[in-house]
Structures are given as C-alpha cells and as structure tokens.
Design an enzyme around this catalytic site. Structure first.
Site, PDB file in Angstrom:
ATOM      1  N   ARG A 131      38.716  69.581  20.699  1.00 49.04           N
ATOM      2  CA  ARG A 131      38.698  69.017  19.342  1.00 49.04           C
ATOM      3  C   ARG A 131      40.074  69.200  18.717  1.00 49.04           C
ATOM      4  NH1 ARG A 131      33.514  71.547  16.397  1.00 49.04           N
ATOM      5  NH2 ARG A 131      35.029  71.570  14.708  1.00 49.04           N
ATOM      6  N   ARG A 133      27.855  75.314   3.558  1.00 49.37           N
ATOM      7  CA  ARG A 133      29.154  75.969   3.673  1.00 49.37           C
ATOM      8  C   ARG A 133      29.718  76.333   2.307  1.00 49.37           C
ATOM      9  NH1 ARG A 133      30.633  73.650   9.027  1.00 49.37           N
ATOM     10  NH2 ARG A 133      32.566  74.502   9.776  1.00 49.37           N
ATOM     11  N   ARG A 186      41.005  76.746   8.851  1.00 53.71           N
ATOM     12  CA  ARG A 186      39.531  76.748   8.842  1.00 53.71           C
ATOM     13  C   ARG A 186      38.991  78.153   8.614  1.00 53.71           C
ATOM     14  NH1 ARG A 186      38.199  74.216  14.349  1.00 53.71           N
ATOM     15  NH2 ARG A 186      36.032  74.568  13.786  1.00 53.71           N
ATOM     16  N   LYS A 238      27.806  79.413  16.503  1.00 53.82           N
ATOM     17  CA  LYS A 238      26.692  78.792  15.764  1.00 53.82           C
ATOM     18  C   LYS A 238      26.119  77.593  16.520  1.00 53.82           C
ATOM     19  CE  LYS A 238      28.944  77.762  11.944  1.00 53.82           C
ATOM     20  NZ  LYS A 238      30.314  78.181  12.330  1.00 53.82           N
ATOM     21  N   ARG A 241      37.908  76.294  23.574  1.00 52.62           N
ATOM     22  CA  ARG A 241      36.625  75.589  23.476  1.00 52.62           C
ATOM     23  C   ARG A 241      36.729  74.147  23.968  1.00 52.62           C
ATOM     24  NH1 ARG A 241      32.989  75.628  18.096  1.00 52.62           N
ATOM     25  NH2 ARG A 241      34.600  74.381  17.104  1.00 52.62           N
TER      26      ARG A 241
END
Ligand code: AMP
Length: 218
Positions: A162, A90, A173, A15, A129
């Site tokens: 992160r 969300r 998550r 996203k 990531r």
C-alpha cells in the site's frame, strides 16, 4: 440480538488480520472503513477519489463522509447477526455516530478490543506488509509470508505494498492515531466495554486471547 464488536489499535496492530478471522468464526460481517475506501477508489467512485486525497497523506477522511459510508454498509443484508468494525470508529464523533446507528438496528457496541503494539514495532510491520489486490487479505514479508511469493493464498490475486504503508506516511498515520483515535480507548473503557490484548504475540495467540474474552470456544 445482533452482536457488534469494535477492534481498536494503531495502524499495523493486526486489526485487519484478526477482524477477518473473527468475523468468519463468529459469522459476523467484517466492516473495514479502510477496505471500503480502497474498494471505492478501485471502482473510481467520487467517494473513492475524495478519500484518496486524505489517505495518501496519512490523514483521516472527514467524519461525515466516513460515517455516511459505514452507515450504508450496515444496511446490507450480511449484517443481520452483527458486525466486526475494523478501523472504525477512529474519532469520538464517529464513536457517537456508531452508537446512534446501531441503536436504529436495536443494538449497541457490545465489546471493544484494543490490540496493543508499541510504535517502534508498527513501523517495521507496515514496511513489510503486503495486501491483496482483489479482497484486501493481509500478509507480511517476514512474519506472515504467502505460500507463493507475490500471490494471495486465498484468492490468487496480486499482492502489493500500500502506498500509505511507506515510511513517511506511516509516521503521520501513527501521529494521527495518537492525536485522534487513541482517546477512544478511554471512551470504551468508561463504558465498561474495553478489553486490552497484547498484540506482540503470534497471530494465533492474539486470536486465542480475543476468543477467550469473547467467551467463544477456540
Ligand atoms: P486502514 O486500512 O484502516 O489502515 O485505513 C487506511 C486509511 O483510510 C487511513 O489512514 C485513513 O486515511 C482512511 N480511513 C480508514 N478508516 C477511517 C476512519 N474511520 N475515519 C477516517 N479515515 C479513515
């Protein structure tokens, strides 16, 4: 008339990467609730500290806090042509609130693009990531490496992993996504606004599909 586009999908679907590119191409503001929280945390604000309690656990920040923050962001000047929403809404309550906010600006959600990626792949994507410290640009160790190790191609700042991209939090998550966010797919489908994109393609090919849907020249 301003144009408002919602990008939906699980964490790690792409996203952020796609929203940034789209916003630049279409000259729209990029509004990422996750980036806004991290910016608040970096600046040591009360909102940032509160959000961090939830983010660390992989839980959603309460709706009233999130909605208030996005509403403030929408009143900034760079949203005159519209905006791409990345990671917001969300929850169904956030989706309702977004509709009301946009109505105040004489607009509405014009399109919702859902980027589809299976859970197994998300874990690997998030584990690799890398995020840029200064502006939140996104890379991947294997699939989208920076030109220079540890340094952002766009602004030269440090790249870091992160904390909430670590395995334990990632699982939570993804569960939270299925429980609370996934119903939004049906929400926008019922409104006739949903477009589903195969997120298991290259970054470039996902972009091509999105632009085709938006009827924009590639
Ligand atoms: P993201 O950068 O979109 O992956 O978001 C990182 C974290 O910020 C999420 O796991 C949530 O804890 C929080 N967050 C981001 N956007 C929202 C939202 N719209 N509602 C509630 N929490 C959010």
């Amino acid at each position: 008339m301003p144009v408002y586009i919602v990008i939906l999908g699980p964490p790690g679907a792409g996203k952020g990467t796609q929203s940034r590119k789209l916003a630049k191409k279409l000259k729209l503001a990029h509004i990422s609730s996750g980036d806004l929280f991290r910016e608040n945390l970096k600046n040591g604000t009360k909102l940032g500290k509160l959000a961090d309690e939830y983010i660390r656990k992989g839980e959603l920040v309460p709706d009233d806090v999130t909605i208030g923050m996005v509403s403030d962001r929408l009143s900034q000047k760079d949203t005159v042509n519209g905006a791409i929403f990345d990671g917001f809404p969300r929850t169904p309550a956030q989706a309702e609130a977004l509709g009301k906010m946009l109505a105040e600006f004489g607009g509405e959600v014009n399109m919702a693009a859902y980027i589809r990626v299976p859970d197994e792949e998300l874990i690997e994507r998030l584990a690799g990531r890398l995020t840029c410290r200064e502006n939140g640009h996104i890379f991947h160790r294997k699939y989208n490496p920076p030109k220079e190790t540890g340094r952002c191609d766009y602004d030269g700042s440090d790249l870091y992993q992160r904390e909430d991209d670590q395995a334990e939090t990632v699982k939570r998550r993804i569960d939270v996504y299925h429980e609370q966010t996934r119903p939004l797919k049906e929400y926008y489908q019922k409104l006739g606004l949903l477009f589903e994109v195969n997120g298991e393609q290259s970054i470039e090919d996902v972009m091509v599909d999105l632009l085709e849907y938006l009827s924009v020249e590639k």
